[in-house]
Design a protein around this motif. Structure first.
Motif, PDB file in Angstrom:
ATOM      1  N   ILE A  53      12.857   3.179  -2.211  1.00  0.00           N
ATOM      2  CA  ILE A  53      11.486   3.144  -2.496  1.00  0.00           C
ATOM      3  C   ILE A  53      10.810   3.228  -1.029  1.00  0.00           C
ATOM      4  CG2 ILE A  53       9.584   1.035  -2.811  1.00  0.00           C
ATOM      5  CD1 ILE A  53      11.456   0.000  -5.036  1.00  0.00           C
ATOM      6  N   LEU A  54       9.686   3.912  -0.980  1.00  0.00           N
ATOM      7  CA  LEU A  54       9.091   4.307   0.165  1.00  0.00           C
ATOM      8  C   LEU A  54       7.704   3.458   0.265  1.00  0.00           C
ATOM      9  CD1 LEU A  54       9.156   8.190   0.069  1.00  0.00           C
ATOM     10  CD2 LEU A  54      10.782   6.670   1.206  1.00  0.00           C
ATOM     11  N   ALA A  55       7.659   3.034   1.327  1.00  0.00           N
ATOM     12  CA  ALA A  55       6.215   2.236   1.543  1.00  0.00           C
ATOM     13  C   ALA A  55       6.014   1.076   0.753  1.00  0.00           C
ATOM     14  CB  ALA A  55       5.032   3.079   1.756  1.00  0.00           C
ATOM     15  N   ASP A  56       7.195   0.403   0.199  1.00  0.00           N
ATOM     16  CA  ASP A  56       7.266  -0.602  -0.568  1.00  0.00           C
ATOM     17  C   ASP A  56       6.532  -0.451  -1.785  1.00  0.00           C
ATOM     18  OD1 ASP A  56       8.004  -3.389  -1.097  1.00  0.00           O
ATOM     19  OD2 ASP A  56       6.054  -4.138  -0.409  1.00  0.00           O
ATOM     20  N   ARG A  57       6.238   0.832  -2.420  1.00  0.00           N
ATOM     21  CA  ARG A  57       5.721   0.880  -3.747  1.00  0.00           C
ATOM     22  C   ARG A  57       6.183   2.144  -4.350  1.00  0.00           C
ATOM     23  NH1 ARG A  57      -0.768   2.105  -2.498  1.00  0.00           N
ATOM     24  NH2 ARG A  57      -0.621   2.401  -4.926  1.00  0.00           N
ATOM     25  N   TYR A  58       6.427   3.297  -3.681  1.00  0.00           N
ATOM     26  CA  TYR A  58       6.866   4.468  -4.249  1.00  0.00           C
ATOM     27  C   TYR A  58       8.418   5.049  -4.471  1.00  0.00           C
ATOM     28  CZ  TYR A  58       2.194   5.442  -2.734  1.00  0.00           C
ATOM     29  OH  TYR A  58       0.719   5.450  -2.516  1.00  0.00           O
ATOM     30  N   LEU A  59       8.727   4.834  -5.721  1.00  0.00           N
ATOM     31  CA  LEU A  59      10.050   4.697  -6.331  1.00  0.00           C
ATOM     32  C   LEU A  59      10.575   6.393  -6.218  1.00  0.00           C
ATOM     33  CD1 LEU A  59      12.499   3.914  -7.572  1.00  0.00           C
ATOM     34  CD2 LEU A  59      11.491   3.912  -9.675  1.00  0.00           C
TER      35      LEU A  59
END
Length: 756
Positions: A53-59
């Motif tokens: 998960i990137l930036a705590d939102r993009y899976l």
């Protein structure tokens, strides 16, 4: 233990509960859970490992494929001044059916440095919720061999339509890259934009790309595709208009092997919070229409503006006028219909409806926000095509088994800001007055109206939804199309029941406005033709353009709050009468006598055929000025842009800009394209003011020419009646001193701008 990566947060700001990815509705509040799949544009082998998960939102689902697990939050947006390539995506928003749009930018720390990852929404994807699999749509070159001949030619037709817009943005290379060029059912979809190198590709290169498809083309069109690709390579086809014309004739031949069945139903409702219904529709609400047996199938939705003072009058008047006009158009056999001229006729029908409403406003002395008006969206199926025309923010959606696609672009402030390259759409709609309309029927003369008409080739079953904003607001169509409309295509629901359900959703989930929907169910029976389609390449070609001479007005009138509109007679046009036979013989004698008298006068040297040279050079003040057109312009003539025109390196001339020609323009005598030098002139008119709600339409104002260079050159092929109006000799000249020193930065004020 469930991985956090499998969590999808509810977009309802009052809920925001975590849900498994398999859920379509929030388990706590029943809000639909949107799955925003994104394509990452980054100069690296991948954005990370699947499951991360990137930036705590993009899976991360794949190398460049992401899922936003917090769709209720706005993504970070970049500073557009520093990211010039993004503007190509924004300015191509009228083509978002094929071109992905910017979702936001992801900033990822990579050691001591940071990476900027461009996120594009709605990439070409195939989603199978039953097995929770998502993968990219097939490359066109891969899907080509298994497609029908109708679909193969349909794909080429879409590419031909995209060529010139992408050339103008310097991204035509995208149409020559098999990795970028994808398909989603019958639609051509681009994965991302590939920017051209120093020199933009030209049509011969497109022909070389198409030549690779000949070997796997269906037998009915293999010879056709081979002939067209060679004509592109050899320069026989040297314009996209010519190419589209050739493809149109090929599709018309294939269309004889396709039998459509069409069903239409409409439904309108006052809604829970309004006292009266200002919407209107055709056919009448609840009345089903089928073709066959009906010869014509036409669906119209109008959303009136003006409250109790006339919104319902305007919407009903628009429908009545357009119905009369379209009935005349559809009496022509399909084989005799020229698509370009039909689009032109639809625009004229809309212009006539506009002037009828505007005439009514003028007769009742309505000014400003008191003027009644209406939005419009209509669908006209003709053989294997669907014609969509719209003005305002009533929308048309195209639903297939592969997805739901919004095919119209709202005529509002937010969309205009994106078209001009000023903002990302998701950011623009958050601004104040974002939903204010920039045009609607009845608010002014049709000379300042820019209806959008488009054609869509149909080679599979589809449903077109036309709706007022009572349903489309807050993305209700995007939320419910899969559960409510898609069953029509599976044969699990009938359109009358679905129409009732959509109105119920609008009233319970929105409820702030009247609601009107029209459903057009298009079913296809197709068989491969046994004949071979032949390509006919015309020896010479001149594109058919709209004659704007009858719709030209003084520039000083545009934008004036007190302008009067063209008066439309209430009587029907006179029918053609047969010439009495008993008059023929006397007429012959009269004509013969006239020619004899003319011959005698020539012998005496008093022939009226040739004018006196001295009189030509020194006309009297009472002489009638010679009408000007684009075919007889001389140096010093003034022309005005009707829409945004591209020139130079990614530069644009906005609508309502006045230009002075510095070179004689005579397209008929010029065998090829040439550059026409021009000067930009300023406008004496004062800018209007923009309204901030839907009760009225933003007033048109003239663009500030200081944002342009003082002198510029424009390709003669772009100077046509659909793009320019000509200032007549007897009209007041709106130009003053030519701008010589443009400032370093200057933003454009609001303008009425076409969407195509």
């Amino acid at each position: 233990m469930e991985n956090d990566a499998a969590t999808l947060y509810c977009p309802n700001e009052n809920c925001q509960a975590a849900n498994p990815l398999t859920h379509k509705f929030c388990q706590r509040c029943s809000t639909p859970l949107p799955k925003n799949y994104l394509w990452a544009v980054v100069d690296s082998p991948s954005v990370g490992s699947p499951g991360e998960i990137l930036a705590d939102r993009y899976l991360i689902l794949d190398k460049f494929l992401l899922l936003d697990t917090k769709p209720g939050l706005l993504a970070l947006t970049p500073e557009l001044d520093n990211l010039q390539p993004l503007k190509a995506y924004l300015r191509l928003i009228p083509y978002r059916l094929h071109v992905p749009q910017v979702y936001g930018v992801l900033f990822v720390a990579d050691g001591s440095s940071h990476r900027e990852i461009l996120l594009l929404e709605k990439p070409p994807l195939l989603v199978d919720d039953t097995i929770q699999q998502v993968h990219l749509g097939s490359e066109l070159t891969t899907a080509w061999r298994d497609a029908t001949s109708m679909r193969q030619l349909n794909w080429l037709w879409q590419i031909a339509h995209l060529w010139q817009p992408l050339v103008s943005e310097g991204v035509a290379s995208s149409l020559l890259d098999s990795d970028v060029l994808r398909v989603e059912g019958s639609l051509v979809r681009l994965l991302e934009l590939r920017f051209d190198s120093a020199t933009s590709p030209e049509l011969p290169q497109l022909g070389e790309f198409w030549q690779q498809l000949v070997s796997t083309a269906k037998p009915a069109i293999a010879e056709f595709v081979d002939r067209v690709s060679l004509a592109l390579i050899q320069g026989e086809i040297n314009s996209t208009d010519q190419l589209i014309g050739v493809l149109d004739r090929g599709l018309a031949g294939l269309g004889r092997s396709q039998t459509p069945t069409i069903q239409i139903i409409t439904k309108t409702d006052t809604g829970p919070s309004r006292q009266r219904n200002e919407d209107a529709c055709s056919p009448p609400s609840g009345t089903p229409v089928s073709k066959p047996p009906q010869p014509t199938a036409l669906a119209i939705v109008c959303d009136g503006i003006g409250g109790h003072e006339g919104g319902n009058v305007a919407s009903n008047l628009a429908i009545e006028t357009i119905q009369q006009q379209v009935q005349q158009l559809t009496k022509v056999p399909y084989d005799h219909i020229d698509p370009a001229m039909l689009l032109n006729d639809l625009d004229k029908a809309v212009a006539m409806a506009n002037d009828k409403i505007s005439q009514r406003n003028d007769s009742e002395n309505r000014q400003g926000r008191q003027r009644m008006g209406t939005t419009l969206v209509m669908a006209l199926p003709v053989a294997h095509e669907m014609y969509i025309t719209h003005v305002g923010d009533s929308r048309a959606y195209w639903i297939t088994r592969h997805g739901c696609y919004q095919v119209t672009l709202d005529d509002d402030v937010a969309s205009r800001e994106v078209r001009l390259g000023y903002a990302i759409y998701r950011e623009a709609v958050q601004q104040s007055a974002a939903g204010s309309l920039v045009q609607a029927l009845g608010m002014g003369s049709s000379t300042s109206l820019h209806p959008t008409s488009g054609r869509f080739m149909l080679d599979e079953d589809a449903v077109f939804l036309l709706t007022s904003d009572g349903l489309s607001d807050f993305d209700r169509v995007e939320e419910y199309w899969e559960t409510e409309i898609l069953p029509i295509l599976a044969g699990e629901a009938n359109i009358a029941t679905v129409a009732d359900r959509l109105v119920e959703i609008a009233n319970t989930k929105n409820g702030h406005d009247n609601v009107t929907v029209a459903l057009v169910h298009y079913q296809v029976q197709y068989w491969e033709p046994e004949i071979t389609i032949q390509a006919v390449i015309p020896q010479s070609y001149s594109a058919k353009t709209v004659d704007l001479a009858s719709r030209t007005t003084d520039a000083t009138v545009l934008g004036s709050p007190n302008h009067k509109t063209q008066v439309i007679p209430d009587t029907e046009p006179a029918k053609t009468r047969q010439f009495p036979l008993q008059w023929i013989v006397p007429l012959i004698f009269v004509v013969a006598a006239g020619f004899l008298g003319l011959f005698v006068r020539q012998l005496r040297g008093t022939s009226p055929i040739f004018s006196n040279p001295l009189q030509t050079q020194n006309p009297t003040s009472e002489a009638t000025p010679t009408p000007r057109s684009l075919d007889n312009l001389s140096p010093g003539s003034v022309i005005k842009t009707n829409k945004q025109i591209s020139f130079g390196n990614n530069q644009f001339i906005p609508p309502e800009t006045y230009l002075i020609l510095e070179k004689k323009l005579n397209p008929q005598s010029a065998p090829g394209n040439f550059l026409v030098p021009m000067r930009v002139c300023a406008d004496k008119s004062t800018p209007g003011s923009a309204n901030t709600n839907k009760s009225a339409v933003t007033t048109s104002v003239a663009p500030n020419p200081k944002a342009l260079p003082a002198k510029l050159s424009l390709d003669s092929s772009k100077i046509n009646p659909s793009s320019f109006s000509v200032l007549q000799p007897d009209a007041p000249n709106p130009c003053k001193a030519v701008i010589t020193q443009p400032p370093a930065t200057q933003s454009l004020p609001p303008v009425i701008s076409p969407t195509q």
